[in-house]
Design a protein around this motif. Structure first.
Motif, PDB file in Angstrom:
ATOM      1  N   LEU A   1      25.709  28.907 -46.523  1.00 56.34           N
ATOM      2  CA  LEU A   1      25.046  27.698 -47.050  1.00 56.34           C
ATOM      3  C   LEU A   1      24.934  27.763 -48.580  1.00 56.34           C
ATOM      4  O   LEU A   1      25.069  26.752 -49.266  1.00 56.34           O
ATOM      5  N   SER A   2      24.711  28.970 -49.106  1.00 54.46           N
ATOM      6  CA  SER A   2      24.637  29.114 -50.566  1.00 54.46           C
ATOM      7  C   SER A   2      26.006  28.886 -51.194  1.00 54.46           C
ATOM      8  O   SER A   2      26.118  28.282 -52.259  1.00 54.46           O
TER       9      SER A   2
ATOM     10  N   ARG B   1      26.549  25.108 -51.097  1.00 52.67           N
ATOM     11  CA  ARG B   1      25.644  24.445 -52.044  1.00 52.67           C
ATOM     12  C   ARG B   1      26.122  24.677 -53.480  1.00 52.67           C
ATOM     13  O   ARG B   1      26.198  23.739 -54.282  1.00 52.67           O
ATOM     14  N   ASN B   2      26.490  25.930 -53.804  1.00 55.79           N
ATOM     15  CA  ASN B   2      26.949  26.222 -55.168  1.00 55.79           C
ATOM     16  C   ASN B   2      28.229  25.468 -55.506  1.00 55.79           C
ATOM     17  O   ASN B   2      28.427  25.024 -56.631  1.00 55.79           O
TER      18      ASN B   2
ATOM     19  N   PRO C   1      19.359  19.871 -55.197  1.00 54.98           N
ATOM     20  CA  PRO C   1      19.558  20.677 -53.997  1.00 54.98           C
ATOM     21  C   PRO C   1      18.223  21.227 -53.528  1.00 54.98           C
ATOM     22  O   PRO C   1      17.333  21.473 -54.351  1.00 54.98           O
TER      23      PRO C   1
ATOM     24  N   HIS D   1      19.062  21.980 -45.357  1.00 50.80           N
ATOM     25  CA  HIS D   1      19.249  21.894 -46.813  1.00 50.80           C
ATOM     26  C   HIS D   1      20.001  20.622 -47.186  1.00 50.80           C
ATOM     27  O   HIS D   1      20.901  20.204 -46.465  1.00 50.80           O
ATOM     28  N   GLN D   2      19.587  20.063 -48.309  1.00 48.20           N
ATOM     29  CA  GLN D   2      20.258  18.845 -48.771  1.00 48.20           C
ATOM     30  C   GLN D   2      20.709  19.011 -50.210  1.00 48.20           C
ATOM     31  O   GLN D   2      20.152  19.810 -50.959  1.00 48.20           O
ATOM     32  N   VAL D   3      21.698  18.204 -50.584  1.00 45.42           N
ATOM     33  CA  VAL D   3      21.935  17.955 -52.009  1.00 45.42           C
ATOM     34  C   VAL D   3      21.921  16.434 -52.142  1.00 45.42           C
ATOM     35  O   VAL D   3      22.685  15.741 -51.473  1.00 45.42           O
TER      36      VAL D   3
ATOM     37  N   VAL E   1      23.640  20.072 -46.285  1.00 53.83           N
ATOM     38  CA  VAL E   1      24.536  21.194 -46.591  1.00 53.83           C
ATOM     39  C   VAL E   1      25.036  21.860 -45.296  1.00 53.83           C
ATOM     40  O   VAL E   1      26.196  22.268 -45.193  1.00 53.83           O
TER      41      VAL E   1
ATOM     42  N   THR F   1      28.917  22.473 -44.349  1.00 50.70           N
ATOM     43  CA  THR F   1      29.381  23.855 -44.146  1.00 50.70           C
ATOM     44  C   THR F   1      30.035  23.997 -42.768  1.00 50.70           C
ATOM     45  O   THR F   1      31.061  24.666 -42.621  1.00 50.70           O
TER      46      THR F   1
END
Ligand code: PHE
Length: 339
Positions: free
Chosen positions: A104-105, A108-109, A187, A205-207, A308, A312
């Motif tokens: 997830l990171s 997100r990145n 994020p 998780h959202q962005v 996210v 993913t």
């Protein structure tokens, strides 16, 4: 002879070896054929019979202490416990495993990176929000289901304090404190009162993104998100927009991308439609701008929001969302990335 032996005993007691070579020299000095101990035994013949017993015992004591010293120093040097030993084997392979970033990171990145390249900044805000920032400023009607206990984790009632249900609340905070032009993504972790299953979780998780300036149009929204989809899923990716509804945007849409698994031919991920939904978006409702003290006659804007986890899952063909939260190393170790 007695003083000689006592001197040797002292020497043995004080002897220290920092290398196997010096230990070997020590052994040769005392125990080899031409060494000091055989020499003592040779001299023993000349010892007065009245002293023989004592001298014999002394020589044996010396011999034993030399042998003991050799065994104990060798053990120490072999185990490398003596830090000055110089026997550290630098050629041994390293078997410590390297950690890797959570999938997830990584995603997100990557999303942050894509939007940073076209001038979006990153903004963050609190996970515990008041009613105004999570709902009221975003034009949620009084009886909207999201305001219900069923969808939202409330912490306090009157005034309402809740775990944020989306990171749109961060965008409200940005609009309150900054005048346009605004170009930002937020994020973060969000919370909804949902049963945990392969496709849903109560924490995810959202962005979300926001662009407010003079003359921002729906065409800008489409181009920005088209660019984003191609950067994330590849040059061949197609997008399509379907009308939708959100209280804070008007008009609103959902964006689908061509399925990156079957290339649009149809598979079980896209349910044989060739398309998968990845985000919600729309033109910021003038009421939202006004709630945040931005002149809606002068400025327009677009907003979008994506999960996210969902992206993913699509990118890595993961079919159960719960895997993200179990921290099973067998799962996590598969993800290596520069992001
Ligand atoms: N906030 C919406 C959600 O959580 C996503 C969204 C953001 C939709 C911005 C439109 C515009 O589902």
């Amino acid at each position: 002879m007695k003083t000689k032996i006592e001197e040797y005993l002292k020497e043995v007691e004080n002897f220290k070896a920092d290398k196997l070579e010096s230990l070997e020299d020590f052994r040769i000095k005392f125990l080899s054929k031409k060494g000091l101990i055989p020499a003592l035994f040779a001299d023993f013949r000349n010892v007065d019979p009245s002293e023989r017993k004592e001298m014999g015992q002394l020589i044996n004591t010396l011999k034993n202490s030399v042998q003991e010293k050799i065994v104990s120093l060798k053990e120490k040097l072999d185990s490398g416990s003596d830090s000055k030993s110089g026997t550290l084997d630098l050629s041994l392979p390293v078997n410590a495993s390297m950690g890797s970033r959570h999938p997830l990171s990584i995603v997100r990145n990557e999303i942050i990176d894509i939007f940073s390249r076209i001038g979006f900044t990153v903004s963050e805000g609190p996970e515990i929000e008041d009613d105004f920032h999570n709902f009221t400023a975003l034009n949620f009607p009084e009886d909207h289901p999201a305001r219900d206990m069923q969808d939202t984790f409330f912490i306090e009632k009157d005034p309402d304090i809740a775990l944020r249900t989306h990171t749109s609340s961060v965008q409200v905070r940005v609009m309150e404190s900054t005048q346009p032009p605004i170009r930002t993504i937020s994020p973060g972790r969000v919370f909804r009162n949902e049963a945990i299953s392969a496709r849903a979780h109560c924490i995810f998780h959202q962005v979300e993104g926001l662009y407010v300036d003079t003359d921002v149009s729906f065409a800008d929204l489409k181009q920005t998100l088209f660019y984003f989809a191609k950067e994330l899923f590849g040059e061949e990716t197609k997008t399509r927009f379907r009308p939708s509804y959100f209280p804070f945007t008007e008009p609103s849409a959902e964006m689908d991308v061509s399925c990156n698994i079957c290339g649009g031919k149809g598979c079980n991920v896209c349910k044989y439609t060739g398309w998968v939904e990845i985000l919600g978006c729309g033109m910021v409702d003038p009421n939202v701008l006004e709630s945040c003290k931005i002149d809606s006659e002068k400025y327009t804007g677009f907003a979008f929001g994506m999960g996210v986890e969902r992206i993913t899952m699509l990118k890595y063909q993961i079919n159960d969302l719960r895997l993200f939260f179990e921290n099973d190393l067998k799962f996590l170790e598969q993800f290596k990335s520069t992001y």
